[in-house]
Design a protein around this motif. Sequence first.
Motif, short mmCIF file in Angstrom:
data_model
loop_
_atom_site.label_atom_id
_atom_site.label_comp_id
_atom_site.label_asym_id
_atom_site.label_seq_id
_atom_site.Cartn_x
_atom_site.Cartn_y
_atom_site.Cartn_z
N LEU A 252 60.30 -0.35 59.73
CA LEU A 252 59.17 -0.98 59.13
C LEU A 252 57.87 -0.16 59.01
CD1 LEU A 252 58.11 -3.75 58.55
CD2 LEU A 252 57.64 -3.93 61.07
N GLY A 253 57.28 -0.31 57.98
CA GLY A 253 56.21 0.50 57.70
C GLY A 253 56.52 2.00 56.84
N ASP A 254 57.86 2.46 56.93
CA ASP A 254 58.03 3.52 56.03
C ASP A 254 57.51 3.52 54.75
OD1 ASP A 254 58.76 4.76 58.34
OD2 ASP A 254 61.06 4.63 57.70
N HIS A 255 57.09 4.77 54.03
CA HIS A 255 56.79 4.54 52.62
C HIS A 255 57.72 5.14 52.04
CE1 HIS A 255 52.38 5.05 54.15
NE2 HIS A 255 52.61 3.94 54.18
N ILE A 256 58.14 4.59 50.84
CA ILE A 256 59.00 4.99 49.77
C ILE A 256 58.16 5.13 48.61
CG2 ILE A 256 60.83 4.20 48.48
CD1 ILE A 256 61.42 2.16 50.56
N TYR A 257 58.26 6.45 47.86
CA TYR A 257 57.58 6.64 46.63
C TYR A 257 58.42 6.86 45.61
CZ TYR A 257 53.81 7.86 49.78
OH TYR A 257 52.90 7.99 50.86
N VAL A 258 58.07 6.53 44.43
CA VAL A 258 58.63 6.49 43.10
C VAL A 258 57.68 7.44 42.23
CG1 VAL A 258 59.66 5.74 40.87
CG2 VAL A 258 60.00 4.39 43.27
N GLU A 259 58.10 8.58 41.77
CA GLU A 259 57.25 9.42 40.99
C GLU A 259 57.69 9.24 39.55
OE1 GLU A 259 56.12 14.14 40.59
OE2 GLU A 259 57.96 13.51 41.38
N THR A 260 56.68 8.93 38.54
CA THR A 260 56.79 8.99 37.25
C THR A 260 55.93 10.03 36.40
OG1 THR A 260 54.90 7.15 36.92
CG2 THR A 260 57.07 6.40 37.30
N ALA A 261 55.93 10.07 35.20
CA ALA A 261 55.19 10.99 34.64
C ALA A 261 53.65 10.73 34.82
CB ALA A 261 55.29 11.00 32.96
N SER A 262 53.13 9.43 34.93
CA SER A 262 51.81 9.02 35.02
C SER A 262 51.53 9.28 36.79
CB SER A 262 51.40 7.71 34.59
OG SER A 262 52.32 6.91 35.32
N GLY A 263 52.25 9.46 37.49
CA GLY A 263 51.77 9.50 39.02
C GLY A 263 52.68 8.97 39.94
N TRP A 264 52.26 8.55 41.33
CA TRP A 264 53.32 8.24 42.08
C TRP A 264 52.93 6.57 42.70
CZ3 TRP A 264 50.83 12.54 41.56
CH2 TRP A 264 51.58 13.54 41.36
N TYR A 265 53.89 5.79 42.65
CA TYR A 265 53.94 4.37 43.17
C TYR A 265 54.28 4.45 44.61
CZ TYR A 265 53.58 3.26 38.42
OH TYR A 265 53.12 3.07 37.11
N GLU A 266 53.29 3.87 45.51
CA GLU A 266 53.83 3.83 46.91
C GLU A 266 54.28 2.52 47.50
OE1 GLU A 266 51.56 5.47 50.64
OE2 GLU A 266 50.75 3.40 50.20
N TYR A 267 55.19 2.40 48.02
CA TYR A 267 56.07 1.14 48.44
C TYR A 267 56.25 1.20 50.12
CZ TYR A 267 57.26 0.00 43.70
OH TYR A 267 57.18 -0.15 42.23
N GLU A 268 56.16 0.13 50.78
CA GLU A 268 55.93 0.12 52.19
C GLU A 268 57.31 -0.74 52.56
OE1 GLU A 268 52.71 0.00 54.90
OE2 GLU A 268 53.58 -2.03 55.35
N PHE A 269 58.34 -0.03 53.29
CA PHE A 269 59.48 -0.66 53.61
C PHE A 269 59.44 -1.74 54.58
CE2 PHE A 269 62.91 -0.97 56.93
CZ PHE A 269 63.97 -1.52 56.22
N ARG A 270 59.92 -2.91 54.35
CA ARG A 270 59.81 -4.16 55.06
C ARG A 270 61.21 -4.63 55.91
NH1 ARG A 270 54.75 -6.11 55.16
NH2 ARG A 270 53.58 -4.94 53.63
N ASN A 271 62.24 -4.58 55.30
CA ASN A 271 63.37 -5.04 56.00
C ASN A 271 64.68 -4.44 55.41
OD1 ASN A 271 62.76 -7.02 54.16
ND2 ASN A 271 64.89 -8.06 54.73
N LEU A 272 65.88 -4.38 56.08
CA LEU A 272 67.30 -4.40 55.63
C LEU A 272 68.09 -5.78 55.53
CD1 LEU A 272 68.49 -1.43 57.55
CD2 LEU A 272 67.89 -1.24 55.07
N GLU A 273 69.02 -5.91 54.60
CA GLU A 273 69.84 -7.01 54.53
C GLU A 273 71.02 -6.42 54.09
OE1 GLU A 273 69.93 -11.28 52.24
OE2 GLU A 273 68.81 -9.49 51.26
N PHE A 274 72.18 -7.12 54.60
CA PHE A 274 73.59 -6.83 54.27
C PHE A 274 74.21 -8.00 53.47
CE2 PHE A 274 72.44 -4.48 57.98
CZ PHE A 274 73.00 -3.08 57.64
N VAL A 275 74.72 -7.65 52.36
CA VAL A 275 75.22 -8.96 51.42
C VAL A 275 76.80 -8.29 51.13
CG1 VAL A 275 72.87 -9.51 50.64
CG2 VAL A 275 74.49 -7.70 49.37
#
Length: 161
Positions: A66-89
């Motif tokens: 919980l709270g770990d950062h996940i980044y997505v890099e694009t040509a314009s910069g970095w989007y920072e997301y914060e991990f919330r939870n896991l689910e199994f389906v």
Amino acid sequence: MLIVPRWGADYYRTIAEGIGVADVLNRGKLGHYPSTAMPGAVGNFAIAAHRMGHGGSLHHINELQLGDHIYVETASGWYEYEFRNLEFVHPTGVGVLDPVPQSPETPPTERYITLTSCNPQYTSNERIIAYGVFMQFFPRNANAADFGAPDEIAATVGGAA
């Protein structure tokens, strides 16, 4: 590119458009589900990868906290997301790709990231899903002396904020 600091400074993986097995996933890449939002857009930016086999890129998905950062890099910069939870389906559980995951009737107002992979490792019995929410955007700077990458990932992407 996907960057997950919890998985080490060398975790820097290509995200391709599409989820084709032969041309994307079996080549060790992550694939963006074309029917989902783009990084930073309102809705659900969903990506898939093998967990271990074929150069899997999500073998540590179960270690996110919980709270770990996940980044997505694009040509314009970095989007920072914060991990919330896991689910199994079940493998047929495509509701994880909804604009608001698992809530098909709800119009999206937030920005999500969804990582999908097989579970347990080396099988396809079920899917492990990691969800995150958008936190902020770091624009890429044209000035090489001020690259713009967040400090947390500067060593990974080769520049400092």
